[in-house]
Design an enzyme around this catalytic site. Structure first.
Site, PDB file in Angstrom:
ATOM      1  CG  LEU A   2      -2.151  -0.830   1.272  1.00  0.00           C
ATOM      2  CD1 LEU A   2      -2.816  -0.732   2.647  1.00  0.00           C
ATOM      3  CD2 LEU A   2      -3.127  -0.419   0.189  1.00  0.00           C
ATOM      4  CG  ASP A   3       0.900   3.910  -3.304  1.00  0.00           C
ATOM      5  OD1 ASP A   3       1.853   3.153  -3.546  1.00  0.00           O
ATOM      6  OD2 ASP A   3       0.061   4.261  -4.141  1.00  0.00           O
ATOM      7  N   PRO A   4       2.296   4.992   0.843  1.00  0.00           N
ATOM      8  CG  PRO A   4       4.424   5.908   1.161  1.00  0.00           C
ATOM      9  CD  PRO A   4       3.574   5.203   0.131  1.00  0.00           C
ATOM     10  CB  ALA A  30      -2.986   3.632   0.483  1.00  0.00           C
TER      11      ALA A  30
END
Length: 306
Positions: free
Chosen positions: A46-48, A50
């Site tokens: 998961l992206d930061p 997200a």
């Protein structure tokens, strides 16, 4: 003086609610330290920016993590229409503006056009590798690498809120889907730009956000209570067919031997194996043409409990 906590064998699955601002790896390492786990891995980045459901595998569960990476997922995404950013989300710089006078009908039409089996070009700001380095390292230097489009499936896009330039959508999709790219493609269909201002993963492989635990919660409970929050390793493969074998057959599998097997098993997917006492042994492959079971991934039964 060494103040590092002693690591221990921990086996199981933690459903973590990843907070905003942390990378998946940082969240993983924080959870690993809290559990003092010898080995840990996550099941899809998961992206930061997200938040949401990030299953973390400890110990023996890491052997089966791939089956969650390959699973379908669901997200709630908040879009800002009319602005493009370098990264496709709010962490990047705005690099273009366009119309924001978008009607709900236009937006619905674009969402419908991008539902189903589609082709998607992965973004430059992603962890996909090119010559051994993630694409985002090239992107940060202003280097653009050609990416091949990939086949993905968008099962549904439900509009939860729409008041241009803000839109909130709920997306159900196959593995490998980039919601940042999907939001840009929806906007492109309308003739404008978009980027994400928030993203939350709500489901993966049948697990939901309601089953997750925050890092804050994990920090404020005892080790025994933390241990009790772990799910057993076999939850990662609960969608696969199941068989029960006797102790002798299990011993043969552990020694890498193939077993004669006459029961009818549909499909070619791996099979879960359990002992007569209900203990999860691991996965086998059924070689239908010769009627044999071949060991695929087996638990280390010397410490295969939680």
């Amino acid at each position: 003086m060494n103040t590092k906590p002693n690591k221990r064998p921990v086996n199981g699955v933690l459903l973590l609610d990843k907070p905003e601002g942390l990378s998946s790896n940082t969240a993983l390492q924080k959870a690993r330290r809290l559990y003092r786990a010898e080995k840990a891995g996550h099941t899809g980045v998961l992206d930061p920016l997200a938040t949401g459901l990030l299953p973390i595998c400890f110990g023996e569960a890491t052997k089966f993590a791939q089956y969650l990476i390959d699973a379908d997922k669901a997200y709630t995404a908040t879009m800002k229409l009319g602005e493009a950013s370098t990264t496709g989300d709010a962490e990047g710089e705005v690099i273009g503006t366009a119309r924001t006078d978008i009607s709900l009908q236009e937006f619905q039409t674009a969402c419908s056009a991008l539902t189903g089996r589609i082709r998607q070009v992965p973004p430059m700001f992603s962890a996909l590798k090119h010559e051994g380095k993630p694409l985002y390292e090239y992107a940060r230097k202003g280097i653009v690498i050609e990416r091949k489009p990939r086949d993905i499936t968008i099962y549904s896009i439900d509009i939860k809120e729409f008041s241009a330039p803000k839109a909130v959508i709920e997306v159900r999709c196959s593995k490998g889907t980039y919601i940042r790219t999907l939001s840009e493609d929806i906007a492109k269909h309308i003739g404008t730009f978009a980027h994400l201002t928030a993203l939350r993963r709500s489901e993966t492989a049948g697990f939901t956000i309601d089953e997750t635990h925050t890092l804050e919660k994990l920090e404020n409970v005892s080790e025994d209570e933390r241990n009790a929050l772990l799910l057993p390793c076999d939850v990662l493969v609960r969608h696969l067919p199941k068989i029960t074998l006797n102790d002798r057959a299990i011993e043969m599998l552990k020694f890498g031997q193939r077993l004669q097997f006459t029961e009818v098993v549909s499909g070619v997917q791996p099979i879960r194996v359990y002992s007569n006492r209900g203990r999860f042994i691991g996965l086998v492959e059924y070689q239908q043409e010769i009627g044999r079971l071949k060991p695929l991934r087996l638990m280390n039964t010397t410490h295969s409990g939680r």
